[in-house]
Motif scaffolding. Sequence first.
Motif, PDB file in Angstrom:
ATOM      1  N   UNK A   1      50.772  28.963  55.093  1.00  0.00           N
ATOM      2  CA  UNK A   1      49.841  27.924  55.665  1.00  0.00           C
ATOM      3  C   UNK A   1      50.296  26.831  56.724  1.00  0.00           C
ATOM      4  N   UNK A   2      51.639  26.583  56.497  1.00  0.00           N
ATOM      5  CA  UNK A   2      51.974  25.926  57.695  1.00  0.00           C
ATOM      6  C   UNK A   2      52.645  26.715  58.657  1.00  0.00           C
ATOM      7  N   UNK A   3      52.484  26.315  60.247  1.00  0.00           N
ATOM      8  CA  UNK A   3      53.004  27.154  61.427  1.00  0.00           C
ATOM      9  C   UNK A   3      54.639  26.904  61.504  1.00  0.00           C
ATOM     10  N   UNK A   4      55.092  27.577  62.204  1.00  0.00           N
ATOM     11  CA  UNK A   4      56.653  27.545  62.243  1.00  0.00           C
ATOM     12  C   UNK A   4      56.961  26.865  63.237  1.00  0.00           C
ATOM     13  N   UNK A   5      56.099  26.479  64.137  1.00  0.00           N
ATOM     14  CA  UNK A   5      56.489  25.621  65.700  1.00  0.00           C
ATOM     15  C   UNK A   5      55.481  24.555  65.911  1.00  0.00           C
ATOM     16  N   UNK A   6      55.685  23.627  66.616  1.00  0.00           N
ATOM     17  CA  UNK A   6      54.887  22.557  67.003  1.00  0.00           C
ATOM     18  C   UNK A   6      54.249  22.794  68.179  1.00  0.00           C
ATOM     19  N   UNK A   7      54.546  23.893  68.882  1.00  0.00           N
ATOM     20  CA  UNK A   7      53.953  24.377  70.295  1.00  0.00           C
ATOM     21  C   UNK A   7      53.770  25.714  70.543  1.00  0.00           C
ATOM     22  N   UNK A   8      52.660  26.508  70.852  1.00  0.00           N
ATOM     23  CA  UNK A   8      52.373  27.470  71.174  1.00  0.00           C
ATOM     24  C   UNK A   8      51.699  27.596  72.633  1.00  0.00           C
ATOM     25  N   UNK A   9      52.027  29.002  73.167  1.00  0.00           N
ATOM     26  CA  UNK A   9      51.494  29.239  74.445  1.00  0.00           C
ATOM     27  C   UNK A   9      50.099  29.324  74.192  1.00  0.00           C
ATOM     28  N   UNK A  10      49.688  30.153  73.203  1.00  0.00           N
ATOM     29  CA  UNK A  10      48.186  30.546  72.722  1.00  0.00           C
ATOM     30  C   UNK A  10      47.927  30.232  71.234  1.00  0.00           C
ATOM     31  N   UNK A  11      46.973  29.506  71.092  1.00  0.00           N
ATOM     32  CA  UNK A  11      46.375  29.334  69.742  1.00  0.00           C
ATOM     33  C   UNK A  11      45.167  29.958  69.468  1.00  0.00           C
ATOM     34  N   UNK A  12      44.904  30.989  68.536  1.00  0.00           N
ATOM     35  CA  UNK A  12      43.867  31.601  68.487  1.00  0.00           C
ATOM     36  C   UNK A  12      42.971  31.102  67.163  1.00  0.00           C
ATOM     37  N   UNK A  13      41.824  30.628  67.104  1.00  0.00           N
ATOM     38  CA  UNK A  13      41.176  30.221  66.271  1.00  0.00           C
ATOM     39  C   UNK A  13      40.254  31.476  65.705  1.00  0.00           C
ATOM     40  N   UNK A  14      40.727  31.780  64.526  1.00  0.00           N
ATOM     41  CA  UNK A  14      39.973  33.104  64.001  1.00  0.00           C
ATOM     42  C   UNK A  14      40.750  34.195  64.193  1.00  0.00           C
ATOM     43  N   UNK A  15      41.017  34.862  62.867  1.00  0.00           N
ATOM     44  CA  UNK A  15      42.050  36.278  62.640  1.00  0.00           C
ATOM     45  C   UNK A  15      41.309  37.463  62.319  1.00  0.00           C
ATOM     46  N   UNK A  16      39.930  37.527  62.442  1.00  0.00           N
ATOM     47  CA  UNK A  16      39.344  38.848  62.039  1.00  0.00           C
ATOM     48  C   UNK A  16      39.718  39.689  63.410  1.00  0.00           C
ATOM     49  N   UNK A  17      38.569  40.631  63.749  1.00  0.00           N
ATOM     50  CA  UNK A  17      38.833  41.501  64.757  1.00  0.00           C
ATOM     51  C   UNK A  17      39.335  41.250  66.200  1.00  0.00           C
ATOM     52  N   UNK A  18      38.683  39.986  66.666  1.00  0.00           N
ATOM     53  CA  UNK A  18      38.958  39.330  67.865  1.00  0.00           C
ATOM     54  C   UNK A  18      40.160  38.798  68.030  1.00  0.00           C
TER      55      UNK A  18
END
Length: 404
Positions: free
Chosen positions: A8-25
């Motif tokens: 449930x927790x992210x490994x990092x505090x910063x990401x180049x791309x954050x994608x909201x939704x993990x189904x097909x797209x």
Amino acid sequence: MSAPGLPSAPNHASYDVVIVGGAMYGAAVSWFLTDTPGFTGRVLVIERDPAYEFASTSHTNSCIRQQYSQEINVRISQFGADFVKSFRARLGGDPRVPDLVLQSFGYLYLADDPAFAAALREAQQLQAACGAATRHMTRDEIAAAYPFYHLDDILAGNHNLVDEGYFDGGTMFDWFRRSGRERGVEYIHNEAVAMTREGNRVTSVTLKSGERVSCGHVVNASGPRAVLTARMAGLDLPVEPRRRFTFIFDAAQPLDRDLPLTIDPSGVHMRSDGRYYMAGCPPDDDPAVDYTDFTPDHAIWESKVWPAVAHRVPQFEAVKLINSWVGHYAYNTFDQNAIVGPHPEVGNFIFVNGFSGHGLQQAPAIGRGVAEWLAHGEYRSLDLTPFRYERIAEGASLTEKAII
């Protein structure tokens, strides 16, 4: 399709791309990022329902067609068909990846009046100019190829037996996600609940668990919930959830050949589904529904679907309903076409939304294009700018007529 055991927790505090939704797209965009030369960024995919119980991806009928009224949609499906047929090679030749089979029984659109027949002829000419094998058929030609249809009320049809039909979309989705994670894409079981916007950029995403992650880009891959994600950034979107009904039935007198995916003038569609048959339709009254509303309506089978099926194929007068389910279209109320690319004012907020029922089949081309844009700031393989967000504010409709 479930993904048990996601942290449930992210490994990092910063990401180049954050994608909201993990189904097909979310899976397609993130996988194509890992396959895009020059991209080495960190990618986080946030999925609120890792069992995918309510995802449109889980309720798809996994079909693909080139019979569209807009050239861009024809081109997208042509790449999609090639991608499906070369799936293992596209995923690097990994021997664990299964070969996908595209069962090309084709789509058959039936017209019952002169105006509809003329529209089909116009569409066939567009599709043929793109290299599609669509044929415009007379009633007699349809009867010769498929003698089981009742065609007294039909004038013409369009049919294509090349790269149109069914494939295993669930397997494609599973391997996008699995391969992406093996290549470093991070998936978490969590929910985006807020975004921080500074001027023309989203600078961070707040999770339901309280963490805040900073971001280079945010991708809205939220399916029917897309408007909720857009509003977190102070944006709006003409996308809403609409119920679609699917029925699986057995026939006392099975047909002697495959049933094409037949789009009846009544609005009901039907096709072969292994030893059974599949049919579906929208409701006659088709409003937006709650995001959690998957209520079945068995009256639709009795009053709309079965009468239409039995009328068009008299052998289906004696059938047995085997199964049924309800899924949601992420319905674009503006022009029933995808909304893809950056917002014109909030340039790091990327839309991948509003596919209105043909999202799964378009996922390879759209996933590739969005990944190119994220990596290079431009589309390099297929120009997806016809789907730009700006057309909504401009009132420049890109209406797709061939919506099922």
